[in-house]
Write a protein that holds these residues in place. Structure first.
Motif, PDB file in Angstrom:
ATOM      1  N   GLU A 183       0.810  -1.215   0.000  1.00 13.33           N
ATOM      2  CA  GLU A 183       0.000   0.000   0.000  1.00 13.33           C
ATOM      3  C   GLU A 183       0.847   1.270   0.000  1.00 13.33           C
ATOM      4  OE1 GLU A 183      -3.321   0.352  -0.324  1.00 13.33           O
ATOM      5  OE2 GLU A 183      -3.239  -1.806  -0.745  1.00 13.33           O
ATOM      6  N   GLN A 184       2.000   1.227   0.645  1.00 15.23           N
ATOM      7  CA  GLN A 184       2.824   2.423   0.801  1.00 15.23           C
ATOM      8  C   GLN A 184       3.866   2.600  -0.295  1.00 15.23           C
ATOM      9  OE1 GLN A 184       1.110   4.277   3.136  1.00 15.23           O
ATOM     10  NE2 GLN A 184       3.031   4.722   4.185  1.00 15.23           N
ATOM     11  N   MET A 185       4.101   1.571  -1.117  1.00 13.96           N
ATOM     12  CA  MET A 185       5.272   1.589  -1.978  1.00 13.96           C
ATOM     13  C   MET A 185       5.288   2.756  -2.952  1.00 13.96           C
ATOM     14  SD  MET A 185       8.148   0.299  -2.143  1.00 13.96           S
ATOM     15  CE  MET A 185       7.673  -0.703  -0.722  1.00 13.96           C
ATOM     16  N   ASP A 186       4.153   3.122  -3.518  1.00 10.82           N
ATOM     17  CA  ASP A 186       4.138   4.252  -4.451  1.00 10.82           C
ATOM     18  C   ASP A 186       4.485   5.563  -3.760  1.00 10.82           C
ATOM     19  OD1 ASP A 186       3.467   2.513  -6.442  1.00 10.82           O
ATOM     20  OD2 ASP A 186       1.386   3.173  -6.640  1.00 10.82           O
ATOM     21  N   THR A 187       4.224   5.633  -2.463  1.00 10.29           N
ATOM     22  CA  THR A 187       4.575   6.823  -1.687  1.00 10.29           C
ATOM     23  C   THR A 187       6.057   6.848  -1.359  1.00 10.29           C
ATOM     24  OG1 THR A 187       2.367   6.910  -0.694  1.00 10.29           O
ATOM     25  CG2 THR A 187       4.129   8.076   0.469  1.00 10.29           C
ATOM     26  N   LEU A 188       6.640   5.673  -1.173  1.00 16.31           N
ATOM     27  CA  LEU A 188       8.025   5.573  -0.734  1.00 16.31           C
ATOM     28  C   LEU A 188       9.030   5.567  -1.875  1.00 16.31           C
ATOM     29  CD1 LEU A 188       7.586   2.726   1.927  1.00 16.31           C
ATOM     30  CD2 LEU A 188       7.675   5.192   2.361  1.00 16.31           C
ATOM     31  N   LEU A 189       8.682   4.911  -2.974  1.00 22.53           N
ATOM     32  CA  LEU A 189       9.657   4.618  -4.018  1.00 22.53           C
ATOM     33  C   LEU A 189       9.502   5.555  -5.210  1.00 22.53           C
ATOM     34  CD1 LEU A 189      11.902   2.482  -4.417  1.00 22.53           C
ATOM     35  CD2 LEU A 189      10.249   1.112  -5.687  1.00 22.53           C
ATOM     36  N   ALA A 190      10.608   6.109  -5.651  1.00 20.50           N
ATOM     37  CA  ALA A 190      10.594   6.997  -6.813  1.00 20.50           C
ATOM     38  C   ALA A 190      10.356   6.190  -8.087  1.00 20.50           C
ATOM     39  CB  ALA A 190      11.930   7.732  -6.914  1.00 20.50           C
ATOM     40  N   PRO A 191       9.759   6.792  -9.111  1.00 24.67           N
ATOM     41  CA  PRO A 191       9.652   6.108 -10.402  1.00 24.67           C
ATOM     42  C   PRO A 191      11.023   5.633 -10.871  1.00 24.67           C
ATOM     43  CG  PRO A 191       8.308   8.081 -10.403  1.00 24.67           C
ATOM     44  CD  PRO A 191       9.104   8.111  -9.127  1.00 24.67           C
ATOM     45  N   GLY A 192      11.080   4.379 -11.320  1.00 29.67           N
ATOM     46  CA  GLY A 192      12.348   3.784 -11.702  1.00 29.67           C
ATOM     47  C   GLY A 192      13.115   3.193 -10.537  1.00 29.67           C
ATOM     48  N   GLY A 193      12.589   3.338  -9.315  1.00 33.77           N
ATOM     49  CA  GLY A 193      13.264   2.842  -8.125  1.00 33.77           C
ATOM     50  C   GLY A 193      13.102   1.348  -7.936  1.00 33.77           C
ATOM     51  N   THR A 194      13.823   0.815  -6.939  1.00 36.14           N
ATOM     52  CA  THR A 194      13.896  -0.621  -6.706  1.00 36.14           C
ATOM     53  C   THR A 194      13.497  -0.971  -5.281  1.00 36.14           C
ATOM     54  OG1 THR A 194      15.708  -0.839  -8.302  1.00 36.14           O
ATOM     55  CG2 THR A 194      15.418  -2.651  -6.738  1.00 36.14           C
ATOM     56  N   LEU A 195      12.675  -1.994  -5.151  1.00 34.06           N
ATOM     57  CA  LEU A 195      12.344  -2.588  -3.854  1.00 34.06           C
ATOM     58  C   LEU A 195      13.042  -3.928  -3.754  1.00 34.06           C
ATOM     59  CD1 LEU A 195      10.698  -3.143  -1.219  1.00 34.06           C
ATOM     60  CD2 LEU A 195       8.829  -3.935  -2.711  1.00 34.06           C
ATOM     61  N   LEU A 196      13.846  -4.113  -2.709  1.00 32.12           N
ATOM     62  CA  LEU A 196      14.511  -5.389  -2.441  1.00 32.12           C
ATOM     63  C   LEU A 196      13.921  -5.972  -1.167  1.00 32.12           C
ATOM     64  CD1 LEU A 196      18.194  -4.312  -3.168  1.00 32.12           C
ATOM     65  CD2 LEU A 196      16.776  -5.799  -4.592  1.00 32.12           C
ATOM     66  N   MET A 197      13.465  -7.218  -1.249  1.00 34.57           N
ATOM     67  CA  MET A 197      12.727  -7.807  -0.140  1.00 34.57           C
ATOM     68  C   MET A 197      13.150  -9.260   0.108  1.00 34.57           C
ATOM     69  SD  MET A 197       8.590  -8.477   0.067  1.00 34.57           S
ATOM     70  CE  MET A 197       8.166  -6.731   0.005  1.00 34.57           C
ATOM     71  N   ALA A 198      13.407  -9.580   1.373  1.00 32.46           N
ATOM     72  CA  ALA A 198      13.556 -10.979   1.775  1.00 32.46           C
ATOM     73  C   ALA A 198      12.158 -11.467   2.138  1.00 32.46           C
ATOM     74  CB  ALA A 198      14.497 -11.095   2.975  1.00 32.46           C
ATOM     75  N   HIS A 199      11.570 -12.285   1.276  1.00 37.47           N
ATOM     76  CA  HIS A 199      10.172 -12.680   1.455  1.00 37.47           C
ATOM     77  C   HIS A 199      10.076 -14.138   1.890  1.00 37.47           C
ATOM     78  CE1 HIS A 199       5.900 -12.875   1.132  1.00 37.47           C
ATOM     79  NE2 HIS A 199       5.777 -11.792   0.389  1.00 37.47           N
ATOM     80  N   SER A 200       9.462 -14.351   3.034  1.00 36.26           N
ATOM     81  CA  SER A 200       9.292 -15.683   3.600  1.00 36.26           C
ATOM     82  C   SER A 200       8.187 -16.452   2.880  1.00 36.26           C
ATOM     83  CB  SER A 200       8.953 -15.569   5.086  1.00 36.26           C
ATOM     84  OG  SER A 200       8.487 -16.797   5.598  1.00 36.26           O
ATOM     85  N   SER A 201       8.423 -17.745   2.660  1.00 32.97           N
ATOM     86  CA  SER A 201       7.383 -18.593   2.064  1.00 32.97           C
ATOM     87  C   SER A 201       6.261 -18.878   3.053  1.00 32.97           C
ATOM     88  CB  SER A 201       7.993 -19.916   1.584  1.00 32.97           C
ATOM     89  OG  SER A 201       8.429 -20.713   2.678  1.00 32.97           O
ATOM     90  N   LEU A 202       6.427 -18.447   4.306  1.00 28.01           N
ATOM     91  CA  LEU A 202       5.379 -18.620   5.316  1.00 28.01           C
ATOM     92  C   LEU A 202       4.306 -17.548   5.204  1.00 28.01           C
ATOM     93  CD1 LEU A 202       7.660 -19.342   8.428  1.00 28.01           C
ATOM     94  CD2 LEU A 202       6.669 -20.998   6.824  1.00 28.01           C
ATOM     95  N   ALA A 203       4.510 -16.553   4.327  1.00 33.72           N
ATOM     96  CA  ALA A 203       3.621 -15.391   4.295  1.00 33.72           C
ATOM     97  C   ALA A 203       3.127 -15.071   2.888  1.00 33.72           C
ATOM     98  CB  ALA A 203       4.318 -14.182   4.914  1.00 33.72           C
ATOM     99  N   ASP A 204       2.851 -16.103   2.092  1.00 30.98           N
ATOM    100  CA  ASP A 204       2.142 -15.940   0.819  1.00 30.98           C
ATOM    101  C   ASP A 204       2.901 -15.068  -0.178  1.00 30.98           C
ATOM    102  OD1 ASP A 204       0.252 -16.119  -1.150  1.00 30.98           O
ATOM    103  OD2 ASP A 204      -1.435 -15.500   0.107  1.00 30.98           O
ATOM    104  N   ILE A 205       4.021 -15.594  -0.671  1.00 29.61           N
ATOM    105  CA  ILE A 205       4.813 -14.881  -1.677  1.00 29.61           C
ATOM    106  C   ILE A 205       3.989 -14.556  -2.925  1.00 29.61           C
ATOM    107  CG2 ILE A 205       6.794 -15.074  -3.240  1.00 29.61           C
ATOM    108  CD1 ILE A 205       8.191 -16.703  -1.050  1.00 29.61           C
ATOM    109  N   PRO A 206       3.218 -15.517  -3.475  1.00 23.90           N
ATOM    110  CA  PRO A 206       2.464 -15.201  -4.704  1.00 23.90           C
ATOM    111  C   PRO A 206       1.546 -13.989  -4.558  1.00 23.90           C
ATOM    112  CG  PRO A 206       2.488 -17.570  -4.346  1.00 23.90           C
ATOM    113  CD  PRO A 206       3.074 -16.942  -3.107  1.00 23.90           C
ATOM    114  N   ARG A 207       0.977 -13.804  -3.372  1.00 23.77           N
ATOM    115  CA  ARG A 207       0.069 -12.667  -3.196  1.00 23.77           C
ATOM    116  C   ARG A 207       0.818 -11.350  -3.299  1.00 23.77           C
ATOM    117  NH1 ARG A 207      -4.143 -11.478   1.830  1.00 23.77           N
ATOM    118  NH2 ARG A 207      -4.772  -9.410   1.117  1.00 23.77           N
ATOM    119  N   THR A 208       1.998 -11.253  -2.676  1.00 17.44           N
ATOM    120  CA  THR A 208       2.768 -10.017  -2.748  1.00 17.44           C
ATOM    121  C   THR A 208       3.176  -9.723  -4.183  1.00 17.44           C
ATOM    122  OG1 THR A 208       3.613 -10.346  -0.498  1.00 17.44           O
ATOM    123  CG2 THR A 208       4.841  -8.849  -1.921  1.00 17.44           C
ATOM    124  N   VAL A 209       3.645 -10.745  -4.893  1.00 18.98           N
ATOM    125  CA  VAL A 209       4.045 -10.559  -6.285  1.00 18.98           C
ATOM    126  C   VAL A 209       2.848 -10.110  -7.124  1.00 18.98           C
ATOM    127  CG1 VAL A 209       4.907 -11.720  -8.350  1.00 18.98           C
ATOM    128  CG2 VAL A 209       5.949 -12.207  -6.132  1.00 18.98           C
TER     129      VAL A 209
END
Length: 277
Positions: A183-209
């Protein structure tokens, strides 16, 4: 038109079972890690107040050597859930111009500053902010956001109200911070910017993607790590935690085998022509 996710197959790196994972030379309160040819030191004064990073968090550091990762020199970065400052230290050491370390835990700020100074880095390039992610309003957008969100499901039976809980446990079946990030990413990240995330398989990776792809972000899997579920801090509640995780798995929202799970080092890129949020 929604951009399709980029699927890149990576070989799984399997970390040995046991409380001392292969990515740290020592733990639980002091360790040395290698990053882009540098040996960096991380300490935690009180591991019950600020969690010493597990291999879940360190896996993203290991994945940052990939050629796909943008240059870190001169960037303005946000470390969400900074904890002990693992990512803040690594980014500053790699030449980031500025890093903002955001954490809900007040003890995180002092620990992050201490670790930055221990490694001989310029603390004037670091800003620490104590705030929930949902209440944080940046004055500018960032070139890079990096994070390892909490991912164990919350239960009142083992609620601790301390630094360990904020680092490991989240409501909404462990997905609360992931949802806030989307929900916050568009507020935080500049156009062309990068989000790097360590995503646990315990918390629904497909949904985040799926959720970030629907917002126009391109996704890439840098590396996949297999390791133990971090239950040491919740040993007396192991059966409760695993019971909740099994419910999540039955609902298609978690993947694990016995006490082993995977962490996916994910990279999301915001389109350069995205409208500022």
């Amino acid at each position: 038109m929604t951009a399709a996710p980029t699927q890149v197959l990576r070989q799984r790196r399997i970390l040995p079972a046991g409380e001392n994972g292969s990515l740290w030379e020592a733990r639980p309160s002091c360790g040395i890690f290698e990053f882009r040819g540098m040996r960096l030191r991380l300490e935690v004064e009180d591991p019950t107040e600020v969690l010493f990073p597990t291999d879940c968090g360190l896996s993203l550091i290991a994945a940052l050597s990939h050629n796909d990762v943008p240059d870190l020199k001169g960037i303005n970065a946000l470390d969400v859930g900074a904890g002990s400052g693992l990512y803040s230290v690594a980014l500053l050491a790699a030449g980031a111009e500025r890093v903002t370390a955001l954490d809900i835990n007040p003890a995180s700020a002092a620990q992050t500053v201490a670790n930055v100074m221990t490694n001989g880095l310029d603390a004037t390039r670091l800003t620490c902010v104590t705030s929930p992610l949902k209440e944080y309003t940046p004055t500018e957008k960032f070139d890079l956001v990096i994070t390892n969100p909490p991912h164990l499901p919350y239960d009142p039976g083992y609620a601790r109200n301390d630094g360990l809980e904020t680092a490991l446990v989240a409501r909404n079946g462990g997905r609360a911070v992931y949802a806030d990030l989307v929900e916050q990413m568009d507020t935080l990240l500049a156009p062309g910017g990068t989000l790097l995330m360590a995503h646990s398989s315990l918390a629904d990776i497909p949904r985040t993607v799926e959720d970030l792809t629907a917002r126009g972000y391109e996704s890439n899997t840098l590396e996949v790590f297999e390791m133990d579920i971090p239950l040491l801090a919740y040993a007396e509640h192991k059966n409760t935690v695993l019971g909740l995780l099994k419910e999540q798995r039955a609902a298609g929202r978690a993947e694990f085998d016995g006490s082993r799970f995977t962490v996916h080092a994910l990279m999301f890129q915001r389109p350069p022509d995205a409208t500022n949020g």
